[in-house]
Design a protein around this motif. Structure first.
Motif, mmCIF file in Angstrom:
data_model
loop_
_atom_site.group_PDB
_atom_site.id
_atom_site.type_symbol
_atom_site.label_atom_id
_atom_site.label_comp_id
_atom_site.label_asym_id
_atom_site.label_seq_id
_atom_site.Cartn_x
_atom_site.Cartn_y
_atom_site.Cartn_z
ATOM 1 N N GLU A 251 0.838 -1.199 0.000
ATOM 2 C CA GLU A 251 0.000 0.000 0.000
ATOM 3 C C GLU A 251 0.870 1.244 0.000
ATOM 4 O O GLU A 251 1.857 1.329 0.736
ATOM 5 C CB GLU A 251 -0.871 -0.039 1.252
ATOM 6 N N PRO A 252 0.517 2.254 -0.820
ATOM 7 C CA PRO A 252 1.289 3.499 -0.793
ATOM 8 C C PRO A 252 1.274 4.112 0.605
ATOM 9 O O PRO A 252 0.289 4.011 1.331
ATOM 10 C CB PRO A 252 0.574 4.408 -1.783
ATOM 11 N N MET A 253 2.364 4.734 0.940
ATOM 12 C CA MET A 253 2.534 5.316 2.261
ATOM 13 C C MET A 253 2.577 6.842 2.135
ATOM 14 O O MET A 253 3.078 7.371 1.143
ATOM 15 C CB MET A 253 3.851 4.796 2.846
ATOM 16 N N LEU A 254 2.043 7.511 3.131
ATOM 17 C CA LEU A 254 2.144 8.963 3.248
ATOM 18 C C LEU A 254 2.895 9.262 4.533
ATOM 19 O O LEU A 254 2.403 8.959 5.625
ATOM 20 C CB LEU A 254 0.756 9.622 3.281
ATOM 21 N N ILE A 255 4.077 9.827 4.392
ATOM 22 C CA ILE A 255 4.850 10.268 5.541
ATOM 23 C C ILE A 255 4.748 11.787 5.583
ATOM 24 O O ILE A 255 5.100 12.471 4.622
ATOM 25 C CB ILE A 255 6.335 9.832 5.426
ATOM 26 N N VAL A 256 4.240 12.296 6.697
ATOM 27 C CA VAL A 256 4.047 13.737 6.847
ATOM 28 C C VAL A 256 5.087 14.268 7.822
ATOM 29 O O VAL A 256 5.104 13.897 8.995
ATOM 30 C CB VAL A 256 2.625 14.061 7.378
ATOM 31 N N CYS A 257 5.972 15.114 7.315
ATOM 32 C CA CYS A 257 6.934 15.829 8.164
ATOM 33 C C CYS A 257 6.202 17.076 8.628
ATOM 34 O O CYS A 257 5.912 17.962 7.824
ATOM 35 C CB CYS A 257 8.195 16.181 7.378
ATOM 36 N N MET A 258 5.879 17.122 9.919
ATOM 37 C CA MET A 258 5.017 18.186 10.426
ATOM 38 C C MET A 258 5.678 18.962 11.561
ATOM 39 O O MET A 258 6.600 18.473 12.199
ATOM 40 C CB MET A 258 3.685 17.618 10.893
ATOM 41 N N THR B 251 20.889 16.929 13.865
ATOM 42 C CA THR B 251 21.452 17.231 12.551
ATOM 43 C C THR B 251 20.560 16.642 11.463
ATOM 44 O O THR B 251 19.807 15.686 11.724
ATOM 45 C CB THR B 251 22.873 16.641 12.398
ATOM 46 N N PRO B 252 20.648 17.167 10.251
ATOM 47 C CA PRO B 252 19.863 16.575 9.157
ATOM 48 C C PRO B 252 20.139 15.078 8.978
ATOM 49 O O PRO B 252 19.204 14.307 8.719
ATOM 50 C CB PRO B 252 20.301 17.382 7.933
ATOM 51 N N ASP B 253 21.379 14.661 9.146
ATOM 52 C CA ASP B 253 21.700 13.234 9.019
ATOM 53 C C ASP B 253 21.040 12.412 10.120
ATOM 54 O O ASP B 253 20.532 11.311 9.871
ATOM 55 C CB ASP B 253 23.212 12.995 9.035
ATOM 56 N N GLN B 254 21.036 12.921 11.351
ATOM 57 C CA GLN B 254 20.385 12.209 12.452
ATOM 58 C C GLN B 254 18.878 12.101 12.215
ATOM 59 O O GLN B 254 18.272 11.053 12.461
ATOM 60 C CB GLN B 254 20.648 12.917 13.788
ATOM 61 N N LEU B 255 18.287 13.184 11.744
ATOM 62 C CA LEU B 255 16.852 13.175 11.464
ATOM 63 C C LEU B 255 16.521 12.179 10.355
ATOM 64 O O LEU B 255 15.565 11.405 10.463
ATOM 65 C CB LEU B 255 16.363 14.577 11.084
ATOM 66 N N LEU B 256 17.312 12.168 9.301
ATOM 67 C CA LEU B 256 17.078 11.243 8.195
ATOM 68 C C LEU B 256 17.231 9.799 8.661
ATOM 69 O O LEU B 256 16.411 8.935 8.319
ATOM 70 C CB LEU B 256 18.017 11.538 7.028
ATOM 71 N N GLN B 257 18.247 9.546 9.447
ATOM 72 C CA GLN B 257 18.462 8.187 9.956
ATOM 73 C C GLN B 257 17.264 7.727 10.792
ATOM 74 O O GLN B 257 16.764 6.607 10.625
ATOM 75 C CB GLN B 257 19.748 8.125 10.774
ATOM 76 N N THR C 94 13.326 20.307 4.608
ATOM 77 C CA THR C 94 14.657 19.697 4.504
ATOM 78 C C THR C 94 14.583 18.202 4.744
ATOM 79 O O THR C 94 15.101 17.397 3.954
ATOM 80 C CB THR C 94 15.631 20.353 5.506
ATOM 81 N N LEU C 95 13.919 17.798 5.826
ATOM 82 C CA LEU C 95 13.788 16.377 6.114
ATOM 83 C C LEU C 95 12.939 15.689 5.048
ATOM 84 O O LEU C 95 13.290 14.606 4.568
ATOM 85 C CB LEU C 95 13.173 16.153 7.497
ATOM 86 N N HIS D 13 1.699 8.220 8.381
ATOM 87 C CA HIS D 13 2.442 8.376 9.629
ATOM 88 C C HIS D 13 3.028 9.785 9.650
ATOM 89 O O HIS D 13 3.458 10.308 8.630
ATOM 90 C CB HIS D 13 3.569 7.348 9.741
ATOM 91 N N PHE D 14 3.039 10.375 10.839
ATOM 92 C CA PHE D 14 3.520 11.744 11.027
ATOM 93 C C PHE D 14 4.854 11.735 11.756
ATOM 94 O O PHE D 14 5.005 11.066 12.782
ATOM 95 C CB PHE D 14 2.504 12.556 11.846
ATOM 96 N N LEU D 15 5.801 12.492 11.238
ATOM 97 C CA LEU D 15 7.072 12.750 11.911
ATOM 98 C C LEU D 15 6.980 14.180 12.429
ATOM 99 O O LEU D 15 7.032 15.133 11.648
ATOM 100 C CB LEU D 15 8.248 12.594 10.940
ATOM 101 N N PHE D 16 6.785 14.319 13.734
ATOM 102 C CA PHE D 16 6.555 15.619 14.365
ATOM 103 C C PHE D 16 7.882 16.229 14.771
ATOM 104 O O PHE D 16 8.512 15.801 15.730
ATOM 105 C CB PHE D 16 5.633 15.435 15.562
ATOM 106 N N LEU D 17 8.307 17.235 14.013
ATOM 107 C CA LEU D 17 9.532 17.969 14.314
ATOM 108 C C LEU D 17 9.206 19.056 15.319
ATOM 109 O O LEU D 17 8.389 19.931 15.058
ATOM 110 C CB LEU D 17 10.110 18.576 13.033
ATOM 111 N N ASN D 18 9.837 18.971 16.472
ATOM 112 C CA ASN D 18 9.552 19.904 17.550
ATOM 113 C C ASN D 18 10.860 20.285 18.220
ATOM 114 O O ASN D 18 11.863 19.586 18.081
ATOM 115 C CB ASN D 18 8.592 19.260 18.560
ATOM 116 N N GLY D 19 10.849 21.389 18.923
ATOM 117 C CA GLY D 19 12.056 21.824 19.618
ATOM 118 C C GLY D 19 11.797 23.067 20.437
ATOM 119 O O GLY D 19 10.652 23.518 20.581
ATOM 120 N N LEU D 20 12.875 23.606 20.945
ATOM 121 C CA LEU D 20 12.777 24.810 21.768
ATOM 122 C C LEU D 20 12.374 26.014 20.916
ATOM 123 O O LEU D 20 12.872 26.198 19.801
ATOM 124 C CB LEU D 20 14.116 25.093 22.447
#
Length: 174
Positions: free
Chosen positions: A3-10, A154-160, A19-20, A102-109
């Protein structure tokens, strides 16, 4: 074929969704959609002038986003979407688009995000709107299809981490 997947970088503006999202899409040879590209000229002008969007302003945008996702998935392709996902009902609209989502929730300070926005060039969203986005954000952390990611990584850590999460989803969807 799975099944096609939707990954949402939010997340709010300035957390690194685009970027991610581009990195994940490139690494997996999936389609990438940036929801910012689907805003109307009026909405962009409003935000550029420092005025936050209302739910009424976002409604036609969300229809365009869902339509773009469905159209992209018509060929069976998986998609990565960079999308603020501030409101739960917007996330629910994406969940109903017909893909495994599935949602990848980017959050921070807030200070980290504010600094990023101040240093960003060529984008319509001013750093002055960060507070309104944080206020509009309905936390997705209690939703079962959300993974929290620290936008300070880092972008590499996020991608991994993103690839690990997606790999687990693929294993469990077979």
């Amino acid at each position: 074929m799975s099944e096609p997947m939707l990954i949402v970088c939010m997340g709010v503006s300035g957390t690194g969704k685009t970027t991610l999202g581009k990195s994940v899409a490139d690494a997996r040879d999936w389609q990438f959609i940036d929801a910012d590209d689907l805003h109307s000229e009026q909405a962009i002008a409003k935000m550029a002038a420092g005025q936050p969007l209302t739910d009424a302003d976002r409604a036609p945008w969300m229809r365009r986003v869902v339509t773009a996702v469905q159209h992209a998935a018509d060929g069976g392709d998986s998609i990565v979407l960079a999308h603020s996902g501030l409101r739960e009902h917007h996330r629910d609209q994406l969940r109903r688009a017909g893909l495994q989502t599935h949602f990848l929730f980017l959050n921070g300070l807030e200070q980290t995000i504010h600094r990023r926005l101040q240093n960003r060039q060529g984008h319509f969203m001013p750093s002055a709107l960060l507070a309104s986005q944080l206020s509009a954000l309905q936390s997705p952390l209690n939703e079962p299809d959300v993974t929290l990611l620290d936008c300070a990584w880092t972008p590499d850590q996020l991608l991994q981490r993103a690839n690990h999460v997606i790999g687990e989803l693929e294993v469990h969807s077979v």
